[in-house]
Design a protein around this motif. Sequence first.
Motif: not given
Length: 172
Positions: A87-95, A120-125, A129-132, A157-159
Amino acid sequence: MRVKLALLLVISLIAIAGCYKGITGTVVDAETGRPIEGAVVLVEWTKAKGLGLTYTESYKVAEVISDKDGKFTLPGCYNPFVNEPNMTIYKKEYVAWSSRWIYPGMKNRTDFKWGDNIFKLEHFKSDYSYIDHTSYLHRSINLGFGDKKLIAASFYWEELEASKERDRRRHK
């Protein structure tokens, strides 16, 4: 008669062991606890194939988007021969959240149980690294398997950000 009943019970338990009922959950911001609308939630079941040298093949994929209250519902999979779902959960600007790994560091996740959950999604700090992170996403969702249009489109967009990061690294 008792032997037949016991045998039937054992076979039923084995068959049910690989079945996964539907899952409901709520996606929230890890800092504020507020619901996150528009998060893509993906679940995938795979199946081992082949003899000797085995490989994994996508069996069933389901994607939904969390509602205004952060809630979602996904169907289950009633096949005793499938692997545990990813299972994967994704939202722009979050990890991205994965049932298999924790970002950063790709540590194995051990706190996930299939059922009703709060995710619980954490904000992308800024020091991430976007690459990682895109590499983590690709690995988490097995992008080459199955039909995963919602999640693939949501992190496009993250790509692009990862591409810019690569360019900056090359020009240093």
